[in-house]
Design an enzyme around this catalytic site. Structure first.
Site, PDB file in Angstrom:
ATOM      1  N   CYS A  75       0.869  -1.179   0.000  1.00  0.00           N
ATOM      2  CA  CYS A  75       0.000   0.000   0.000  1.00  0.00           C
ATOM      3  C   CYS A  75       0.902   1.222   0.000  1.00  0.00           C
ATOM      4  O   CYS A  75       1.540   1.533   1.008  1.00  0.00           O
ATOM      5  CB  CYS A  75      -0.928   0.000   1.213  1.00  0.00           C
ATOM      6  SG  CYS A  75      -1.992   1.472   1.281  1.00  0.00           S
ATOM      7  N   CYS A 216      -5.425   5.410  -4.231  1.00  0.00           N
ATOM      8  CA  CYS A 216      -4.755   4.112  -4.129  1.00  0.00           C
ATOM      9  C   CYS A 216      -3.362   4.281  -4.715  1.00  0.00           C
ATOM     10  O   CYS A 216      -3.215   4.478  -5.927  1.00  0.00           O
ATOM     11  CB  CYS A 216      -5.534   3.035  -4.870  1.00  0.00           C
ATOM     12  SG  CYS A 216      -4.714   1.420  -4.874  1.00  0.00           S
TER      13      CYS A 216
END
EC number: 5.1.1.7
Length: 277
Positions: A75, A216
């Site tokens: 991430c 994202c």
């Protein structure tokens, strides 16, 4: 029952996290507990839960749990947040964080600006992985108005659809169906990208295990990589998402650099009931 634990609420470009420091006191957080914490109505609310753990070969190990309790390999936005926290402790400008996707070097660029080397994308069908051999530059996959995405892995599987219209795209409807498509045995993050210029991409991402998010980081990396592979974008571009903009560079050595903001929103404490399996 687990004791209460302090936490930080952070975000990177709107992609938000509950961050728990598990270095001094390890925490085995069950999927049900992670989902409980991430619930925006009954918990703290977040896209991912981040556990900072000890690591002898890096500044820390970062464990990532999605809002549904499943585990993620990478991430980018969370990596920037954790890098900022660790740098604040030591004063270091450069540090490395280990994830399930490998070592990610980070550099503090400013008080709220961090750059992370997300590594090199994996482009082979078996690396993403796909369920069967396929040309990852143009997959035979379509649903409604979107078709033929490009795919790569940035430590987790991504498919990027290139579209002309994002405004009327029903991402909440098609996103979960594409995430769970048979072609993706480990599910996938689904990006919808509009190329505004060779150095400007508008992106929305349906994240595996989290749903539609404001940003994202690994999805932005995948969008740049896949757009450049298609001849649609340069190797450096601004990726504009609902929650903010990231600057991405796909270097000649294959590594993708991601630069973007970090923010600490508030501090709190999770009680034992919230942490229970």
């Amino acid at each position: 029952m687990a004791a209460a634990r302090p936490f930080l609420k952070m975000h990177g470009a709107g992609n938000d996290f509950v961050v728990l420091d598990a270095r001094a006191h390890p925490l085995d957080l069950a999927p049900a507990a992670a989902a409980r914490i991430a619930d925006r109505h009954r918990g703290v609310g977040c896209d991912q839960i981040i556990l900072i753990e000890r690591d002898d070969g890096a500044a820390a190990f970062m464990r990532i749990l999605n809002a549904d309790g499943s585990e993620s390999g990478a991430c980018g936005n969370a990596t920037r947040c954790v890098a900022a926290l660790l740098a604040g402790e030591t004063g270091a400008r450069r540090l490395t964080i280990r994830t399930n996707a490998g070592l990610l070097p980070a550099e503090i660029k400013g008080p709220t600006l961090v750059e992370v080397d997300m590594g090199a994308p994996k482009l082979g069908w078996e690396d993403i992985p796909l369920a069967e051999p396929a040309d990852t530059l143009s997959l035979r996959l379509a649903l409604g108005p979107v078709q033929n995405p490009a795919a790569c892995s940035m430590g987790n599987p991504h498919a990027t659809f290139f579209v002309d219209d994002l405004t009327h795209l029903q991402i909440e409807t098609i996103g979960p169906k594409l995430e769970h498509a048979r072609l993706f045995p480990e599910r996938a993050n689904i990006g919808f990208a509009r190329i505004d210029a060779p150095d400007r991409i508008r992106l929305r991402v349906w994240e595996r295990g989290a749903g539609l998010t404001l940003a994202c980081g690994s999805g932005a990396c995948a969008a740049l990589v896949n757009a450049h592979r298609r001849g649609l974008a340069a190797r450096r571009a601004e990726i504009e998402m609902d929650g903010g903009t990231l600057t991405l560079t796909w270097r000649d050595d294959g590594h993708v650099l991601m630069e973007g903001p970090v923010a600490l929103v508030f501090e709190g404490e999770l009680d034992a009931a919230m942490l229970a399996p």
